[in-house]
Design a protein around this motif. Structure first.
Motif, PDB file in Angstrom:
ATOM      1  N   ASP A  26      46.095  26.219   1.854  1.00 51.90           N
ATOM      2  CA  ASP A  26      44.837  26.521   1.154  1.00 51.90           C
ATOM      3  C   ASP A  26      44.153  25.237   0.690  1.00 51.90           C
ATOM      4  OD1 ASP A  26      45.202  29.230   1.525  1.00 51.90           O
ATOM      5  OD2 ASP A  26      45.957  29.589  -0.512  1.00 51.90           O
ATOM      6  N   ALA A  27      44.919  24.288   0.190  1.00 51.15           N
ATOM      7  CA  ALA A  27      44.354  23.009  -0.245  1.00 51.15           C
ATOM      8  C   ALA A  27      43.793  22.242   0.945  1.00 51.15           C
ATOM      9  CB  ALA A  27      45.405  22.177  -0.973  1.00 51.15           C
ATOM     10  N   ILE A  28      44.515  22.238   2.046  1.00 50.31           N
ATOM     11  CA  ILE A  28      44.037  21.544   3.242  1.00 50.31           C
ATOM     12  C   ILE A  28      42.715  22.146   3.704  1.00 50.31           C
ATOM     13  CG2 ILE A  28      44.530  21.102   5.687  1.00 50.31           C
ATOM     14  CD1 ILE A  28      47.550  20.921   4.791  1.00 50.31           C
ATOM     15  N   ALA A  29      42.623  23.465   3.711  1.00 50.52           N
ATOM     16  CA  ALA A  29      41.372  24.127   4.114  1.00 50.52           C
ATOM     17  C   ALA A  29      40.226  23.732   3.183  1.00 50.52           C
ATOM     18  CB  ALA A  29      41.565  25.645   4.135  1.00 50.52           C
ATOM     19  N   LEU A  30      40.500  23.653   1.884  1.00 50.85           N
ATOM     20  CA  LEU A  30      39.473  23.224   0.925  1.00 50.85           C
ATOM     21  C   LEU A  30      39.027  21.806   1.232  1.00 50.85           C
ATOM     22  CD1 LEU A  30      37.791  23.414  -1.690  1.00 50.85           C
ATOM     23  CD2 LEU A  30      39.838  22.652  -2.919  1.00 50.85           C
ATOM     24  N   TYR A  31      39.964  20.903   1.433  1.00 52.74           N
ATOM     25  CA  TYR A  31      39.616  19.512   1.726  1.00 52.74           C
ATOM     26  C   TYR A  31      38.775  19.423   3.001  1.00 52.74           C
ATOM     27  CZ  TYR A  31      43.274  18.438  -1.700  1.00 52.74           C
ATOM     28  OH  TYR A  31      44.043  18.368  -2.820  1.00 52.74           O
ATOM     29  N   GLU A  32      39.148  20.191   4.009  1.00 52.88           N
ATOM     30  CA  GLU A  32      38.369  20.180   5.253  1.00 52.88           C
ATOM     31  C   GLU A  32      36.956  20.697   5.025  1.00 52.88           C
ATOM     32  OE1 GLU A  32      41.043  22.394   7.780  1.00 52.88           O
ATOM     33  OE2 GLU A  32      41.984  20.540   8.529  1.00 52.88           O
ATOM     34  N   ARG A  33      36.809  21.765   4.237  1.00 53.73           N
ATOM     35  CA  ARG A  33      35.463  22.282   3.915  1.00 53.73           C
ATOM     36  C   ARG A  33      34.615  21.236   3.208  1.00 53.73           C
ATOM     37  NH1 ARG A  33      38.330  26.886   2.484  1.00 53.73           N
ATOM     38  NH2 ARG A  33      38.092  26.494   0.270  1.00 53.73           N
ATOM     39  N   LEU A  34      35.260  20.351   2.457  1.00 57.88           N
ATOM     40  CA  LEU A  34      34.538  19.323   1.711  1.00 57.88           C
ATOM     41  C   LEU A  34      34.407  18.012   2.490  1.00 57.88           C
ATOM     42  CD1 LEU A  34      35.945  20.062  -1.840  1.00 57.88           C
ATOM     43  CD2 LEU A  34      33.677  20.605  -0.958  1.00 57.88           C
ATOM     44  N   GLY A  35      34.741  18.051   3.772  1.00 51.95           N
ATOM     45  CA  GLY A  35      34.484  16.909   4.638  1.00 51.95           C
ATOM     46  C   GLY A  35      35.633  15.948   4.862  1.00 51.95           C
ATOM     47  N   PHE A  36      36.807  16.252   4.364  1.00 52.22           N
ATOM     48  CA  PHE A  36      37.965  15.390   4.596  1.00 52.22           C
ATOM     49  C   PHE A  36      38.539  15.686   5.980  1.00 52.22           C
ATOM     50  CE2 PHE A  36      37.615  15.300   0.037  1.00 52.22           C
ATOM     51  CZ  PHE A  36      38.051  14.042  -0.323  1.00 52.22           C
ATOM     52  N   THR A  37      38.995  14.644   6.649  1.00 53.75           N
ATOM     53  CA  THR A  37      39.636  14.791   7.955  1.00 53.75           C
ATOM     54  C   THR A  37      40.977  14.066   7.940  1.00 53.75           C
ATOM     55  OG1 THR A  37      38.485  12.833   8.800  1.00 53.75           O
ATOM     56  CG2 THR A  37      37.443  14.979   9.208  1.00 53.75           C
ATOM     57  N   ALA A  38      41.852  14.473   8.854  1.00 51.89           N
ATOM     58  CA  ALA A  38      43.166  13.848   8.958  1.00 51.89           C
ATOM     59  C   ALA A  38      43.007  12.366   9.270  1.00 51.89           C
ATOM     60  CB  ALA A  38      43.990  14.536  10.032  1.00 51.89           C
ATOM     61  N   ALA A  39      43.880  11.568   8.692  1.00 48.55           N
ATOM     62  CA  ALA A  39      43.842  10.113   8.880  1.00 48.55           C
ATOM     63  C   ALA A  39      45.246   9.618   9.214  1.00 48.55           C
ATOM     64  CB  ALA A  39      43.347   9.443   7.596  1.00 48.55           C
ATOM     65  N   ASP A  40      45.323   8.406   9.741  1.00 47.42           N
ATOM     66  CA  ASP A  40      46.625   7.793   9.960  1.00 47.42           C
ATOM     67  C   ASP A  40      47.361   7.737   8.623  1.00 47.42           C
ATOM     68  OD1 ASP A  40      46.122   7.395  12.655  1.00 47.42           O
ATOM     69  OD2 ASP A  40      45.374   5.357  12.349  1.00 47.42           O
ATOM     70  N   SER A  41      48.627   8.065   8.648  1.00 46.71           N
ATOM     71  CA  SER A  41      49.401   8.154   7.411  1.00 46.71           C
ATOM     72  C   SER A  41      49.655   6.786   6.786  1.00 46.71           C
ATOM     73  CB  SER A  41      50.731   8.844   7.674  1.00 46.71           C
ATOM     74  OG  SER A  41      51.459   8.957   6.464  1.00 46.71           O
ATOM     75  N   TRP A  42      49.492   6.732   5.486  1.00 46.99           N
ATOM     76  CA  TRP A  42      49.880   5.564   4.695  1.00 46.99           C
ATOM     77  C   TRP A  42      51.094   5.931   3.838  1.00 46.99           C
ATOM     78  CZ3 TRP A  42      45.215   8.116   3.988  1.00 46.99           C
ATOM     79  CH2 TRP A  42      45.124   8.931   2.857  1.00 46.99           C
ATOM     80  N   GLU A  43      51.594   7.145   4.001  1.00 43.87           N
ATOM     81  CA  GLU A  43      52.717   7.668   3.230  1.00 43.87           C
ATOM     82  C   GLU A  43      54.015   7.540   4.006  1.00 43.87           C
ATOM     83  OE1 GLU A  43      53.575   8.915   0.372  1.00 43.87           O
ATOM     84  OE2 GLU A  43      51.643   9.051  -0.606  1.00 43.87           O
ATOM     85  N   THR A  44      55.096   7.280   3.301  1.00 45.45           N
ATOM     86  CA  THR A  44      56.401   7.234   3.939  1.00 45.45           C
ATOM     87  C   THR A  44      57.161   8.547   3.762  1.00 45.45           C
ATOM     88  OG1 THR A  44      57.378   6.280   1.941  1.00 45.45           O
ATOM     89  CG2 THR A  44      56.618   4.743   3.648  1.00 45.45           C
ATOM     90  N   ARG A  45      56.682   9.390   2.854  1.00 46.00           N
ATOM     91  CA  ARG A  45      57.365  10.664   2.609  1.00 46.00           C
ATOM     92  C   ARG A  45      57.025  11.660   3.713  1.00 46.00           C
ATOM     93  NH1 ARG A  45      55.312  11.770  -3.273  1.00 46.00           N
ATOM     94  NH2 ARG A  45      53.524  10.744  -2.345  1.00 46.00           N
ATOM     95  N   ASP A  46      58.047  12.353   4.185  1.00 46.63           N
ATOM     96  CA  ASP A  46      57.884  13.367   5.211  1.00 46.63           C
ATOM     97  C   ASP A  46      57.095  14.551   4.658  1.00 46.63           C
ATOM     98  OD1 ASP A  46      58.325  14.448   7.770  1.00 46.63           O
ATOM     99  OD2 ASP A  46      60.064  15.577   7.055  1.00 46.63           O
ATOM    100  N   GLN A  47      56.375  15.238   5.513  1.00 44.91           N
ATOM    101  CA  GLN A  47      55.633  16.460   5.190  1.00 44.91           C
ATOM    102  C   GLN A  47      54.331  16.220   4.434  1.00 44.91           C
ATOM    103  OE1 GLN A  47      56.365  19.643   6.332  1.00 44.91           O
ATOM    104  NE2 GLN A  47      57.800  18.496   7.575  1.00 44.91           N
TER     105      GLN A  47
END
Length: 165
Positions: free
Chosen positions: A136-157
């Motif tokens: 649900d949060a991902i869908a909200l972010y996408e509606r607000l114009g966010f797109t997937a980016a190369d990961s800067w996180e080391t934590r899985d998931q």
């Protein structure tokens, strides 16, 4: 509360009751996140030191960051932290809406306020990371114009997302 227009977004809640309300929201956020990760934590005392530090003294933990809180009357119903700009970017952290107040536009209002603040301070890109199971949060972010980016996180998931301001 019956209407989303009753919610007010405030920047940098002050000392006293506002800090207590922010601490309660942060506690709920961290406890829910740990539960979703399968970690049995019943109260703030069982959280990692860094999370307890945020809860006990958000003013110090988020010094230099923009802290936004959604209020319905005197009730704190949501929060968001926008990190201080670095290299033209800021990051959204700790977005949380009290479950009793969800589906009223509070999270999107907090994000829009964070984006406006970022634009006012010259930030070019706002990014965030979200647990992949929070669809649900991902869908909200996408509606607000966010797109997937190369990961800067080391934590899985964790899914990393960003958008220009």
């Amino acid at each position: 509360m019956t209407d989303r227009h009753e919610v007010v977004i405030v920047r940098r809640p002050g000392q006293g009751p506002a800090t207590d309300r922010l601490a309660a929201l942060l506690t709920a956020y961290h406890l829910r996140t740990e539960a979703e990760k399968g970690v049995a934590v019943t109260d703030a005392d069982g959280l990692a030191d860094r999370y307890r530090a945020e809860i006990s003294d958000p003013g110090t933990a988020f010094a230099g960051d923009a802290v936004l809180m959604a209020l319905s009357g005197d009730t704190a119903v949501g929060c968001l932290v926008l990190t201080a700009p670095a290299d033209g970017r800021s990051e959204i952290k700790r977005l949380w809406t009290d479950p009793a107040f969800r589906n009223r536009g509070i999270a999107s209002g907090l994000i829009r306020a964070a984006l406006a603040h970022a634009a006012e301070t010259g930030v070019a890109t706002v990014r965030l990371s979200v647990w992949k199971w929070r669809t649900d949060a991902i869908a909200l972010y996408e509606r607000l114009g966010f797109t997937a980016a190369d990961s800067w996180e080391t934590r899985d998931q964790l899914l990393c997302m960003e958008r220009t301001v």
